[in-house]
Design a protein around this motif. Sequence first.
Motif, short mmCIF file in Angstrom:
data_model
loop_
_atom_site.label_atom_id
_atom_site.label_comp_id
_atom_site.label_asym_id
_atom_site.label_seq_id
_atom_site.Cartn_x
_atom_site.Cartn_y
_atom_site.Cartn_z
N TYR A 1 -6.55 -2.27 -4.46
CA TYR A 1 -5.96 -0.94 -4.22
C TYR A 1 -5.10 -0.51 -5.40
O TYR A 1 -5.12 0.66 -5.80
CB TYR A 1 -5.11 -0.97 -2.93
N ALA A 2 -4.35 -1.46 -5.97
CA ALA A 2 -3.52 -1.13 -7.13
C ALA A 2 -4.37 -0.62 -8.27
O ALA A 2 -4.06 0.40 -8.91
CB ALA A 2 -2.73 -2.37 -7.57
N ILE A 3 -5.49 -1.32 -8.54
CA ILE A 3 -6.37 -0.91 -9.64
C ILE A 3 -6.93 0.49 -9.38
O ILE A 3 -6.87 1.39 -10.23
CB ILE A 3 -7.52 -1.92 -9.82
N MET B 1 5.56 -15.47 0.49
CA MET B 1 4.82 -14.58 -0.43
C MET B 1 3.34 -14.92 -0.38
O MET B 1 2.93 -16.02 -0.72
CB MET B 1 5.36 -14.79 -1.85
N SER B 2 2.58 -14.00 0.10
CA SER B 2 1.14 -14.25 0.16
C SER B 2 0.41 -13.16 -0.63
O SER B 2 0.82 -12.00 -0.60
CB SER B 2 0.67 -14.23 1.62
N LEU B 3 -0.60 -13.61 -1.34
CA LEU B 3 -1.36 -12.64 -2.13
C LEU B 3 -2.58 -12.17 -1.36
O LEU B 3 -3.23 -12.95 -0.67
CB LEU B 3 -1.82 -13.31 -3.43
N HIS B 4 -2.86 -10.89 -1.48
CA HIS B 4 -4.05 -10.36 -0.84
C HIS B 4 -4.87 -9.62 -1.89
O HIS B 4 -4.34 -8.78 -2.61
CB HIS B 4 -3.67 -9.39 0.29
N TRP B 5 -6.14 -9.92 -1.95
CA TRP B 5 -6.97 -9.28 -2.98
C TRP B 5 -7.10 -7.78 -2.71
O TRP B 5 -7.35 -6.99 -3.61
CB TRP B 5 -8.33 -9.96 -3.10
N GLU B 6 -6.87 -7.36 -1.43
CA GLU B 6 -6.97 -5.94 -1.11
C GLU B 6 -5.91 -5.13 -1.86
O GLU B 6 -6.19 -4.05 -2.37
CB GLU B 6 -6.82 -5.72 0.40
N SER B 7 -4.68 -5.71 -1.92
CA SER B 7 -3.61 -5.03 -2.65
C SER B 7 -3.98 -4.90 -4.12
O SER B 7 -3.75 -3.87 -4.76
CB SER B 7 -2.31 -5.82 -2.54
N PHE B 8 -4.56 -5.99 -4.64
CA PHE B 8 -4.98 -6.04 -6.03
C PHE B 8 -5.97 -4.91 -6.33
O PHE B 8 -5.78 -4.11 -7.26
CB PHE B 8 -5.63 -7.41 -6.22
N LEU C 1 -4.80 7.75 -10.50
CA LEU C 1 -3.60 8.40 -11.04
C LEU C 1 -3.82 8.78 -12.50
O LEU C 1 -3.50 9.89 -12.93
CB LEU C 1 -2.40 7.46 -10.92
N ALA D 1 -5.82 2.80 -7.34
CA ALA D 1 -4.77 3.83 -7.34
C ALA D 1 -4.38 4.19 -8.77
O ALA D 1 -4.23 5.37 -9.11
CB ALA D 1 -3.54 3.34 -6.57
N PHE D 2 -4.27 3.17 -9.62
CA PHE D 2 -3.86 3.44 -11.00
C PHE D 2 -4.93 4.25 -11.73
O PHE D 2 -4.61 5.20 -12.45
CB PHE D 2 -3.59 2.14 -11.74
N LEU D 3 -6.19 3.87 -11.50
CA LEU D 3 -7.25 4.61 -12.20
C LEU D 3 -7.30 6.05 -11.74
O LEU D 3 -7.44 6.98 -12.56
CB LEU D 3 -8.61 3.93 -11.96
N SER E 1 0.14 -8.81 -6.89
CA SER E 1 -1.20 -8.20 -6.87
C SER E 1 -1.22 -6.93 -7.69
O SER E 1 -2.19 -6.63 -8.38
CB SER E 1 -1.60 -7.84 -5.44
N ILE F 1 2.54 1.59 -3.49
CA ILE F 1 1.62 2.06 -4.53
C ILE F 1 1.36 3.55 -4.37
O ILE F 1 1.46 4.35 -5.31
CB ILE F 1 0.27 1.30 -4.47
N PHE G 1 0.83 -1.21 0.00
CA PHE G 1 0.00 0.00 0.00
C PHE G 1 0.86 1.26 0.00
O PHE G 1 0.61 2.20 -0.76
CB PHE G 1 -0.95 -0.01 1.22
#
Lengths: 256, 161
Positions: free
Chosen positions: B10-12, B1-8, B18, B14-16, A134, A22, A19
Motif C-alpha cells: 500500500y505504501a508503494i 511490532m509485526s510486519l505486513h506485506w500489505e502495508s508495504f 501521489l 500510495a507513493f506512486l 513497511s 499513509i 493505512f
Amino acid sequence: MHEFPVLEVAGLHIDIATFIAITVSAIVTFVLAKLAVRKLSVENPSKLQNFMEWVVEFVHSTIASTMPLKRVRPFLALGMTLIMFIFISNLLGLPFGIVTEHHHTDTFVSQEMLDEHEGEVELAWWKSPTADLSVTGGLALIVFVLVHFLGLKMNRKHYIKHYFQPFWFFFPLNIIETIAKPVTLALRLYANIFAGEVLIATILMLGVIGTPFMIVWQGFSIFVGAIQAFLFTILTMVYISQAAIHDDEEHAEHAH
Amino acid sequence: MSLHWESFVYAIVAFLILYWLLNKFAFGPLFGIMEKRRLLVQEQMDNAEKNRLESEKFLEEQKQSLQQARKEAYDIIEQAKTTGSKQADEIVNAAREESSRLKNEAVREIESEKNKAVAALRSEVTGLSVKIASKIIEKQVDEKAQGELVDKYLQEVGTKP
C-alpha cells in the motif's frame, strides 16, 4: 508498548493505523501542493506559492549538489514528492495519538494478545507512516528499483562494470553494498521516527511532570523529521547519480 | 511490532499515485510558472541591458555634439579675434597712409608756395631794381648796361635770400 489494530479481510492483514497514516499523509501532501498552485502567478505569487517555490529551489539545489546541473530537471518532481511526503509523514505522529484500551477479544484483539498483555491491550490508531518499517521499506524499494532501472537504461556499460570495480573479485562486496543502500535508507528513516514516537509515548506516561520534556522532544522531533526527509531525498539522488550519471560524466571527461 | 506485506504494497502504491498526482496537478504547473518567471526575468534583464547600451550611445552622442558645439564656439571666437585685429591693422594702416599723404601734400604745397613766393619776389625785385636804377641813372645808362646790372642783382638775390 501499544499494539496496532490489524483487520483481516479476505486473507489480507490490513494494518489500519499504517493505512490511515499513509492515506492522510498523501492527502495532506497533495492538498498542500494543490493549494500552493491554486492561483499560480508569474508576477504576483501568493505566500504559499512563494513557499512552494522556495521548496522547489531548495530541492533543486540539493539535487544539483549530487549531479550535473543540466541533469537535475527530470528528478525534481521525484525529489519534491519524496521530501514533502516524508516530512509530512514524520510530523503526522507528533501532535496527538489515538489509543483505545481493550479488555476482551474483538475484531482487532485476539486471545493471544490479551494473554501477552495480561488482559489489557492498548491499540494505537494514529502514528507517523514512516514509523512503520513497511512504509520506509516501500519507499526504499521504489528508490532501489528506480536507481537500478535508471542505471541500466541510461548508463548500462558503466553501471554493470561498477560491480567489478576495482577488481572482479570485489563483486560480492559490491552486491552487499548495493543491498545495504536501500536497507539502510529504510532502517534509518524508520528508526529515527519510530524512536521519536516511542519516546513521546514514554514521556506521556510521566503525566504532567513530563510537559517540559514533551515540549523539547516535540521540537526536536520536528527537527529530526526535517533532517530525515532531507537525508532520504539527497541519498536517493546520490544513488541515482552514482548509478546513472556519475560514471557517464567521468567517462565523458576521459574522452576529452 | 509485526510486519505486513500489505502495508508495504500500500505504501508503494500510495507513493506512486501521489507522485503521479503531484506531478500532474501541482508540480507541472508550478515548474511551468517558475520557468515562465525565469524567462520573464531574463527578458527584463536583456531589456535593461539593451536600454543601458542605448543610453550609453545617446550619452556618447550628446558628448560628441557638446564637444562639437564647444569647438564651433571656439572657432567663432578665434575668427572674430583675427578679424578684429586685421581690421585694427587696416584702420591703423589707412590712418598712417592718410597722414603721410597729408604730409606729402603739405610739403608739396609749401614747396609750390615757396616757389611762387620766390617768383613773385623775383619779379618784384626786378621791377623795383628797374625803378631804382632808372631813378638813379635815368638817361646815362643805356639799355644794355641796365640789363647787365639787373642780372647781377638778381644773381645776388638768388644766392642770398
